[in-house]
Design a protein around this motif. Structure first.
Motif, PDB file in Angstrom:
ATOM      1  N   PHE A 190     -12.701  12.512  70.794  1.00  0.00           N
ATOM      2  CA  PHE A 190     -11.990  11.251  70.655  1.00  0.00           C
ATOM      3  C   PHE A 190     -11.297  10.826  71.943  1.00  0.00           C
ATOM      4  N   ALA A 191     -10.886  11.781  72.757  1.00  0.00           N
ATOM      5  CA  ALA A 191     -10.254  11.421  74.023  1.00  0.00           C
ATOM      6  C   ALA A 191     -11.207  10.628  74.905  1.00  0.00           C
ATOM      7  N   ALA A 192     -12.523  10.835  74.708  1.00  0.00           N
ATOM      8  CA  ALA A 192     -13.517  10.130  75.527  1.00  0.00           C
ATOM      9  C   ALA A 192     -13.680   8.679  75.118  1.00  0.00           C
ATOM     10  N   LEU A 193     -13.055   8.258  74.008  1.00  0.00           N
ATOM     11  CA  LEU A 193     -13.158   6.868  73.551  1.00  0.00           C
ATOM     12  C   LEU A 193     -12.054   5.989  74.117  1.00  0.00           C
ATOM     13  N   ARG A 194     -11.042   6.598  74.723  1.00  0.00           N
ATOM     14  CA  ARG A 194      -9.921   5.807  75.240  1.00  0.00           C
ATOM     15  C   ARG A 194     -10.426   4.787  76.263  1.00  0.00           C
ATOM     16  N   GLY A 195     -10.089   3.529  76.035  1.00  0.00           N
ATOM     17  CA  GLY A 195     -10.455   2.470  76.959  1.00  0.00           C
ATOM     18  C   GLY A 195     -11.881   1.982  76.841  1.00  0.00           C
ATOM     19  N   THR A 196     -12.614   2.407  75.824  1.00  0.00           N
ATOM     20  CA  THR A 196     -14.029   2.026  75.727  1.00  0.00           C
ATOM     21  C   THR A 196     -14.265   0.762  74.901  1.00  0.00           C
ATOM     22  N   GLY A 197     -13.246   0.217  74.266  1.00  0.00           N
ATOM     23  CA  GLY A 197     -13.452  -0.964  73.431  1.00  0.00           C
ATOM     24  C   GLY A 197     -13.729  -0.588  71.990  1.00  0.00           C
ATOM     25  N   GLN A 198     -13.986  -1.588  71.168  1.00  0.00           N
ATOM     26  CA  GLN A 198     -14.157  -1.338  69.740  1.00  0.00           C
ATOM     27  C   GLN A 198     -15.468  -0.626  69.428  1.00  0.00           C
ATOM     28  N   LEU A 199     -16.538  -0.948  70.168  1.00  0.00           N
ATOM     29  CA  LEU A 199     -17.827  -0.316  69.920  1.00  0.00           C
ATOM     30  C   LEU A 199     -17.887   1.037  70.616  1.00  0.00           C
ATOM     31  N   THR A 200     -18.522   2.000  69.965  1.00  0.00           N
ATOM     32  CA  THR A 200     -18.725   3.312  70.570  1.00  0.00           C
ATOM     33  C   THR A 200     -19.885   3.227  71.552  1.00  0.00           C
ATOM     34  N   PRO A 201     -19.673   3.528  72.837  1.00  0.00           N
ATOM     35  CA  PRO A 201     -20.792   3.496  73.787  1.00  0.00           C
ATOM     36  C   PRO A 201     -21.897   4.456  73.348  1.00  0.00           C
ATOM     37  N   LEU A 202     -23.135   4.079  73.642  1.00  0.00           N
ATOM     38  CA  LEU A 202     -24.268   4.885  73.208  1.00  0.00           C
ATOM     39  C   LEU A 202     -24.211   6.286  73.787  1.00  0.00           C
ATOM     40  N   ASP A 203     -23.672   6.433  75.000  1.00  0.00           N
ATOM     41  CA  ASP A 203     -23.667   7.750  75.624  1.00  0.00           C
ATOM     42  C   ASP A 203     -22.664   8.700  74.995  1.00  0.00           C
ATOM     43  N   ARG A 204     -21.807   8.199  74.081  1.00  0.00           N
ATOM     44  CA  ARG A 204     -20.847   9.089  73.420  1.00  0.00           C
ATOM     45  C   ARG A 204     -20.816   8.911  71.908  1.00  0.00           C
ATOM     46  N   PHE A 205     -21.856   8.300  71.351  1.00  0.00           N
ATOM     47  CA  PHE A 205     -22.003   8.191  69.894  1.00  0.00           C
ATOM     48  C   PHE A 205     -22.443   9.550  69.349  1.00  0.00           C
ATOM     49  N   PHE A 206     -21.801  10.013  68.279  1.00  0.00           N
ATOM     50  CA  PHE A 206     -22.085  11.356  67.747  1.00  0.00           C
ATOM     51  C   PHE A 206     -23.534  11.480  67.271  1.00  0.00           C
ATOM     52  N   VAL A 207     -24.042  12.718  67.233  1.00  0.00           N
ATOM     53  CA  VAL A 207     -25.403  12.992  66.781  1.00  0.00           C
ATOM     54  C   VAL A 207     -25.339  13.921  65.572  1.00  0.00           C
ATOM     55  N   ARG A 208     -25.905  13.481  64.460  1.00  0.00           N
ATOM     56  CA  ARG A 208     -26.009  14.304  63.246  1.00  0.00           C
ATOM     57  C   ARG A 208     -27.478  14.478  62.926  1.00  0.00           C
ATOM     58  N   ASN A 209     -27.991  15.698  63.117  1.00  0.00           N
ATOM     59  CA  ASN A 209     -29.398  15.999  62.843  1.00  0.00           C
ATOM     60  C   ASN A 209     -29.511  17.083  61.790  1.00  0.00           C
ATOM     61  N   HIS A 210     -30.405  16.910  60.825  1.00  0.00           N
ATOM     62  CA  HIS A 210     -30.734  17.989  59.905  1.00  0.00           C
ATOM     63  C   HIS A 210     -31.697  18.976  60.558  1.00  0.00           C
ATOM     64  N   THR A 211     -32.569  18.464  61.428  1.00  0.00           N
ATOM     65  CA  THR A 211     -33.521  19.333  62.132  1.00  0.00           C
ATOM     66  C   THR A 211     -33.456  19.012  63.618  1.00  0.00           C
ATOM     67  N   ALA A 212     -34.344  18.179  64.115  1.00  0.00           N
ATOM     68  CA  ALA A 212     -34.371  17.819  65.532  1.00  0.00           C
ATOM     69  C   ALA A 212     -34.788  16.363  65.662  1.00  0.00           C
ATOM     70  N   THR A 213     -34.405  15.767  66.781  1.00  0.00           N
ATOM     71  CA  THR A 213     -34.773  14.374  67.048  1.00  0.00           C
ATOM     72  C   THR A 213     -36.264  14.262  67.348  1.00  0.00           C
ATOM     73  N   PRO A 214     -37.021  13.494  66.554  1.00  0.00           N
ATOM     74  CA  PRO A 214     -38.433  13.276  66.883  1.00  0.00           C
ATOM     75  C   PRO A 214     -38.578  12.229  67.987  1.00  0.00           C
ATOM     76  N   ARG A 215     -39.598  12.369  68.803  1.00  0.00           N
ATOM     77  CA  ARG A 215     -39.879  11.373  69.847  1.00  0.00           C
ATOM     78  C   ARG A 215     -41.005  10.491  69.351  1.00  0.00           C
ATOM     79  N   LEU A 216     -40.691   9.254  69.027  1.00  0.00           N
ATOM     80  CA  LEU A 216     -41.646   8.346  68.405  1.00  0.00           C
ATOM     81  C   LEU A 216     -41.938   7.168  69.330  1.00  0.00           C
ATOM     82  N   ASP A 217     -43.203   6.806  69.422  1.00  0.00           N
ATOM     83  CA  ASP A 217     -43.644   5.671  70.219  1.00  0.00           C
ATOM     84  C   ASP A 217     -43.538   4.407  69.362  1.00  0.00           C
ATOM     85  N   LYS A 218     -42.722   3.460  69.795  1.00  0.00           N
ATOM     86  CA  LYS A 218     -42.527   2.252  68.991  1.00  0.00           C
ATOM     87  C   LYS A 218     -43.825   1.474  68.800  1.00  0.00           C
ATOM     88  N   ASP A 219     -44.734   1.548  69.768  1.00  0.00           N
ATOM     89  CA  ASP A 219     -45.993   0.807  69.639  1.00  0.00           C
ATOM     90  C   ASP A 219     -46.921   1.452  68.608  1.00  0.00           C
TER      91      ASP A 219
END
Length: 433
Positions: A98-127
């Motif tokens: 939470f200390a990393a949010l000080r001064g960041t504004g109302q939105l959580t920057p993407l580089d510090r948004f928490f990650v909740r995974n049940h397994t692992a992040t898949p790498r998916l091609d949008k196309d």
């Protein structure tokens, strides 16, 4: 009066009763396996992923201890960098400091948004990504949507928080001396983002949703989850058709950028007001059913067990509760006689927060904080209060919020063995030197 199944609590209660009576279909897991899992969990006072979470919590290491030569934490299964000044590693998850949010504004920057995974992040091609909409309650299905076809639909934008149901879990132990199972979150398993995407209702209507539709079941494309010897399949949690046709978003942008892989990219479900598990990441198919549906993520894994709960567990979990957090490291050192500006954030799953009070002397005296945001449902409010420490030594900072329903954070939270719904006032330790 008919039940409002767009209300999460009423919906889950109804599905649990129907499943127990054999009137709801187990979607993807054999009924005997679900009964075995449920019986084992009820006997132990915890269920499935809660027990798995205990091992993860026991193996938790601080991000600094896991940092590699680049200064980022080593967490296989997560794509983005996890620098120790921004995150604490907890099992397969990364908690925002939470200390990393000080001064960041109302939105959580993407580089510090928490990650909740049940397994692992898949790498998916949008196309190559496709969304299949299918089921026995469609008149035109199955229908397939490409990424471009989804983006061609009318877009909707909302600012909403997503919060893990176990956020704050560790304080049951550290403040209340109670044993709980699951990932040992402090308060950083939450983030607020500006989401952009297509309405799920538009997708369902193009697939020909009929009046016979009862439940809508989004399913993720991450790996299957195995717990207690039972393969639960991919993460999925049904929604009543009334909620699916109301305000649910198929999001492809987050804070104005393409949805990152760790947060569900290329497309995820965002379900306003419901607990985080409902907002399925990496959505790949959606079943539209004319029968009530039941999965472990409906109810089994999100109920309350413990000495103060009914013998077979509570009613299914509802939306999240009131919380407040300081934008300051736990155990921080502050100088005596020097003015400080304490900052933080408060939020509620039930209604906008309209008042925050802060104590700088362990709860002996309270004063109102200044709010820096217009209170809105689905988001948090930032606040501040000036403080000049007068006496050296250890003390505790406290913050408590009151929302528009009139509810104020209690001194302690009601115990349950899975550590859900912590809403007690957190004692934030600091040392004045």
């Amino acid at each position: 009066m008919p039940l409002d199944l767009s209300d999460e609590s009423q919906y889950d209660r109804a599905r649990l009763r129907q499943w127990a009576r054999g009137r709801a279909r187990s979607a993807g897991v054999d009924r005997r396996d679900l009964l075995r899992l449920f019986a084992a969990g009820a006997a132990a006072g915890t269920l499935g992923l809660g027990a798995a979470g205990t091992a993860a919590a026991a193996g938790t290491t601080e991000a600094a201890a896991a940092a590699g030569p680049t200064g980022t934490a080593d967490l296989p299964g997560v794509v983005k960098p996890l620098p120790p000044e921004l995150f604490t590693i907890r099992g397969t998850n990364a908690e925002t400091k939470f200390a990393a949010l000080r001064g960041t504004g109302q939105l959580t920057p993407l580089d510090r948004f928490f990650v909740r995974n049940h397994t692992a992040t898949p790498r998916l091609d949008k196309d190559a990504w496709r969304l299949k909409v299918w089921g026995d309650a469609l008149s035109r299905g199955p229908v397939e949507f490409s990424y471009d076809r989804l983006r061609a639909l009318p877009a909707v934008e909302r600012t909403l928080f997503i919060e893990c149901a176990g956020n704050g879990r560790s304080f049951y132990t550290t403040q209340q001396g109670q044993t709980v199972a699951g990932t040992a979150w402090t308060l950083g398993a939450i983030g607020v983002a500006h989401w952009r995407g297509a309405r799920l209702s538009d997708v369902l209507r193009r697939a020909g949703v009929t009046r016979e539709a009862v439940d809508v079941l989004p399913r993720g494309l991450d790996d299957e989850v195995v717990t207690n010897g039972v393969n639960l399949g991919r993460v999925r949690r049904p929604l009543p058709v009334s909620k699916a046709l109301d305000d649910v978003i198929l999001a492809y942008e987050m804070n104005g950028e393409p949805l990152p892989a760790d947060h569900g990219g290329p497309v995820r479900v965002v379900v306003p007001d419901w607990i985080g598990i409902s907002s399925i990441k990496w959505v790949g198919d959606i079943e539209v059913s004319g029968q009530p549906l039941y999965t472990p993520w409906n109810t089994d894994l999100y109920r309350l067990f413990g000495p103060d709960q009914p013998p077979q567990g509570s009613a299914p979990l509802t939306r999240q509760t009131l919380k407040s957090a300081f934008e300051l490291e736990l155990g921080a050192t502050v100088p005596v006689h020097r003015p400080q500006l304490l900052t933080g954030r408060s939020w509620s799953g039930a209604a906008p927060v309209h008042q925050v009070e802060v104590s700088t002397d362990g709860g002996a005296r309270w004063r109102r904080a200044r709010l820096h945001d217009v209170p809105r449902r689905g988001s948090w409010v930032r606040w501040s209060v000036p403080w000049t420490p007068r006496t050296p030594g250890a003390t505790a900072l406290l913050a408590r919020a009151t929302d528009a329903t009139g509810r104020t954070q209690p001194e302690t939270a009601a115990h349950n063995t899975q550590g859900y719904l912590f809403d007690g006032v957190v004692r934030h330790p600091v040392t004045v030197v």
